[in-house]
Design a protein around this motif. Structure first.
Motif, PDB file in Angstrom:
ATOM      1  N   VAL A   1      52.571 -14.065  24.289  1.00 47.16           N
ATOM      2  CA  VAL A   1      53.363 -12.947  24.804  1.00 47.16           C
ATOM      3  C   VAL A   1      54.482 -13.483  25.691  1.00 47.16           C
ATOM      4  N   LEU A   2      55.442 -12.643  26.001  1.00 49.06           N
ATOM      5  CA  LEU A   2      56.551 -13.012  26.872  1.00 49.06           C
ATOM      6  C   LEU A   2      55.987 -13.403  28.234  1.00 49.06           C
ATOM      7  N   THR A   3      56.282 -14.640  28.690  1.00 49.08           N
ATOM      8  CA  THR A   3      55.580 -15.211  29.837  1.00 49.08           C
ATOM      9  C   THR A   3      56.523 -15.824  30.864  1.00 49.08           C
ATOM     10  N   PRO A   4      57.134 -14.990  31.730  1.00 49.56           N
ATOM     11  CA  PRO A   4      57.859 -15.574  32.857  1.00 49.56           C
ATOM     12  C   PRO A   4      56.873 -16.257  33.802  1.00 49.56           C
ATOM     13  N   VAL A   5      57.336 -17.257  34.522  1.00 51.73           N
ATOM     14  CA  VAL A   5      56.507 -17.912  35.528  1.00 51.73           C
ATOM     15  C   VAL A   5      57.256 -17.879  36.857  1.00 51.73           C
ATOM     16  N   GLY A   6      56.534 -17.641  37.922  1.00 53.57           N
ATOM     17  CA  GLY A   6      57.129 -17.704  39.254  1.00 53.57           C
ATOM     18  C   GLY A   6      57.690 -16.411  39.793  1.00 53.57           C
ATOM     19  N   ALA A   7      58.412 -15.642  38.970  1.00 52.16           N
ATOM     20  CA  ALA A   7      59.060 -14.419  39.446  1.00 52.16           C
ATOM     21  C   ALA A   7      59.287 -13.478  38.265  1.00 52.16           C
ATOM     22  N   PRO A   8      59.433 -12.183  38.540  1.00 49.71           N
ATOM     23  CA  PRO A   8      59.772 -11.257  37.451  1.00 49.71           C
ATOM     24  C   PRO A   8      61.091 -11.671  36.795  1.00 49.71           C
ATOM     25  N   GLN A   9      61.250 -11.313  35.539  1.00 51.67           N
ATOM     26  CA  GLN A   9      62.439 -11.719  34.803  1.00 51.67           C
ATOM     27  C   GLN A   9      62.789 -10.666  33.754  1.00 51.67           C
ATOM     28  N   ASP A  10      64.087 -10.458  33.535  1.00 50.11           N
ATOM     29  CA  ASP A  10      64.576  -9.537  32.511  1.00 50.11           C
ATOM     30  C   ASP A  10      65.044 -10.321  31.290  1.00 50.11           C
ATOM     31  N   PHE A  11      64.849  -9.723  30.106  1.00 52.27           N
ATOM     32  CA  PHE A  11      65.218 -10.348  28.836  1.00 52.27           C
ATOM     33  C   PHE A  11      65.868  -9.321  27.919  1.00 52.27           C
ATOM     34  N   LEU A  12      66.803  -9.785  27.107  1.00 52.28           N
ATOM     35  CA  LEU A  12      67.209  -9.038  25.929  1.00 52.28           C
ATOM     36  C   LEU A  12      66.290  -9.493  24.814  1.00 52.28           C
ATOM     37  N   VAL A  13      65.771  -8.533  24.051  1.00 54.41           N
ATOM     38  CA  VAL A  13      64.903  -8.834  22.922  1.00 54.41           C
ATOM     39  C   VAL A  13      65.602  -8.318  21.669  1.00 54.41           C
ATOM     40  N   ILE A  14      65.776  -9.205  20.710  1.00 59.97           N
ATOM     41  CA  ILE A  14      66.407  -8.849  19.450  1.00 59.97           C
ATOM     42  C   ILE A  14      65.347  -9.019  18.380  1.00 59.97           C
ATOM     43  N   ASP A  15      64.998  -7.915  17.724  1.00 59.62           N
ATOM     44  CA  ASP A  15      63.959  -7.998  16.703  1.00 59.62           C
ATOM     45  C   ASP A  15      64.126  -6.891  15.669  1.00 59.62           C
ATOM     46  N   ARG A  16      63.111  -6.663  14.888  1.00 59.48           N
ATOM     47  CA  ARG A  16      63.151  -5.738  13.765  1.00 59.48           C
ATOM     48  C   ARG A  16      62.750  -4.340  14.182  1.00 59.48           C
ATOM     49  N   GLY A  17      63.509  -3.379  13.691  1.00 59.47           N
ATOM     50  CA  GLY A  17      63.126  -1.984  13.780  1.00 59.47           C
ATOM     51  C   GLY A  17      62.939  -1.455  12.372  1.00 59.47           C
ATOM     52  N   GLY A  18      62.193  -0.387  12.228  1.00 58.31           N
ATOM     53  CA  GLY A  18      62.012   0.220  10.911  1.00 58.31           C
ATOM     54  C   GLY A  18      60.545   0.385  10.561  1.00 58.31           C
ATOM     55  N   PRO A  19      60.295   0.995   9.410  1.00 64.36           N
ATOM     56  CA  PRO A  19      58.911   1.277   9.008  1.00 64.36           C
ATOM     57  C   PRO A  19      58.165   0.012   8.592  1.00 64.36           C
ATOM     58  N   GLY A  20      56.860   0.117   8.596  1.00 65.04           N
ATOM     59  CA  GLY A  20      56.006  -0.970   8.136  1.00 65.04           C
ATOM     60  C   GLY A  20      55.315  -1.673   9.284  1.00 65.04           C
ATOM     61  N   PRO A  21      54.140  -2.245   9.014  1.00 58.10           N
ATOM     62  CA  PRO A  21      53.376  -2.952  10.050  1.00 58.10           C
ATOM     63  C   PRO A  21      53.998  -4.311  10.352  1.00 58.10           C
ATOM     64  N   ASN A  22      54.514  -4.480  11.576  1.00 55.83           N
ATOM     65  CA  ASN A  22      55.176  -5.729  11.932  1.00 55.83           C
ATOM     66  C   ASN A  22      54.544  -6.396  13.147  1.00 55.83           C
ATOM     67  N   LEU A  23      53.285  -6.111  13.400  1.00 57.53           N
ATOM     68  CA  LEU A  23      52.572  -6.766  14.496  1.00 57.53           C
ATOM     69  C   LEU A  23      51.168  -7.107  14.024  1.00 57.53           C
ATOM     70  N   GLU A  24      50.824  -8.385  14.179  1.00 56.97           N
ATOM     71  CA  GLU A  24      49.475  -8.849  13.891  1.00 56.97           C
ATOM     72  C   GLU A  24      49.025  -9.636  15.111  1.00 56.97           C
ATOM     73  N   GLU A  25      47.865  -9.305  15.665  1.00 48.43           N
ATOM     74  CA  GLU A  25      47.348  -9.986  16.849  1.00 48.43           C
ATOM     75  C   GLU A  25      46.105 -10.785  16.497  1.00 48.43           C
ATOM     76  N   HIS A  26      45.914 -11.878  17.224  1.00 50.80           N
ATOM     77  CA  HIS A  26      44.712 -12.703  17.070  1.00 50.80           C
ATOM     78  C   HIS A  26      44.154 -13.002  18.456  1.00 50.80           C
ATOM     79  N   VAL A  27      42.876 -12.708  18.653  1.00 51.58           N
ATOM     80  CA  VAL A  27      42.182 -13.035  19.903  1.00 51.58           C
ATOM     81  C   VAL A  27      41.315 -14.267  19.631  1.00 51.58           C
ATOM     82  N   PHE A  28      41.524 -15.311  20.420  1.00 52.61           N
ATOM     83  CA  PHE A  28      40.744 -16.534  20.261  1.00 52.61           C
ATOM     84  C   PHE A  28      39.299 -16.296  20.687  1.00 52.61           C
ATOM     85  N   ASP A  29      38.346 -16.933  19.987  1.00 50.70           N
ATOM     86  CA  ASP A  29      36.930 -16.829  20.357  1.00 50.70           C
ATOM     87  C   ASP A  29      36.708 -17.347  21.774  1.00 50.70           C
ATOM     88  N   GLU A  30      37.461 -18.385  22.122  1.00 51.35           N
ATOM     89  CA  GLU A  30      37.397 -18.975  23.461  1.00 51.35           C
ATOM     90  C   GLU A  30      38.837 -19.206  23.913  1.00 51.35           C
TER      91      GLU A  30
END
Length: 168
Positions: free
Chosen positions: A129-158
């Motif tokens: 995930v987006l991970t600033p360190v030390g202080a809050p931070q602002d970003f422009l994010v350029i990515d895809r908009g539109g229909p369809g599933p565009n997020l897949e998450e994976h949780v590590f066992d450990e």
């Protein structure tokens, strides 16, 4: 150092190439514009999108910082669109990526951006995930908009532990 500890490395175009593009104006020569009153650093990254009805969108994210060492338990990917993060300040941020191993994330790699660097994750690249360190931070994010599933998450066992290069 534990086998599940990841040491943060500096972000370089070469090290990040399997996962996407480093957005860094130092990588290209500027072109003058506006009667010489401005410099354009053109074509720093390509944001690919796929799927019917898709488009490139720009958003603004206000992100809270994470402490180090970081406990990394989740990564995600976007199969239908690249995703670029451009910081609006010179503060560095943490970039975590994983090689794909038969549809699952492999061992993570961690990078720290140099001031002013951004990243563009390629299509389907596992990343933290987006991970600033030390202080809050602002970003422009350029990515895809539109229909369809565009997020897949994976949780590590450990979880993995991400530490600064000088730690350990």
């Amino acid at each position: 150092m534990s086998a599940r500890t990841i040491r943060i490395a500096p972000l370089t175009a070469e090290a990040f190439a399997p996962f996407g593009t480093v957005i860094d104006k130092a990588a290209v020569a500027p072109r003058p514009m506006n009667a010489g009153k401005a410099r354009r650093y053109h074509d720093l990254a390509e944001v690919q999108v796929s799927g019917e009805g898709s488009c490139v969108v720009i958003g603004h994210v206000e992100a809270e910082p994470y402490p180090l060492p970081l406990s990394l338990s989740l990564v995600e990917r976007h199969p239908l669109g690249a995703q670029a993060f451009v910081p609006l300040s010179p503060a560095p941020f943490l970039v975590v990526v994983c090689p794909d191993e038969d549809g699952r994330p492999g061992k993570p790699l961690a990078f720290l951006t140099a001031p002013g660097q951004g990243v563009c994750y390629g299509l389907g690249v596992w990343h933290g995930v987006l991970t600033p360190v030390g202080a809050p931070q602002d970003f422009l994010v350029i990515d895809r908009g539109g229909p369809g599933p565009n997020l897949e998450e994976h949780v590590f066992d450990e979880p993995w532990t991400v530490v600064a290069a000088e730690a350990v």
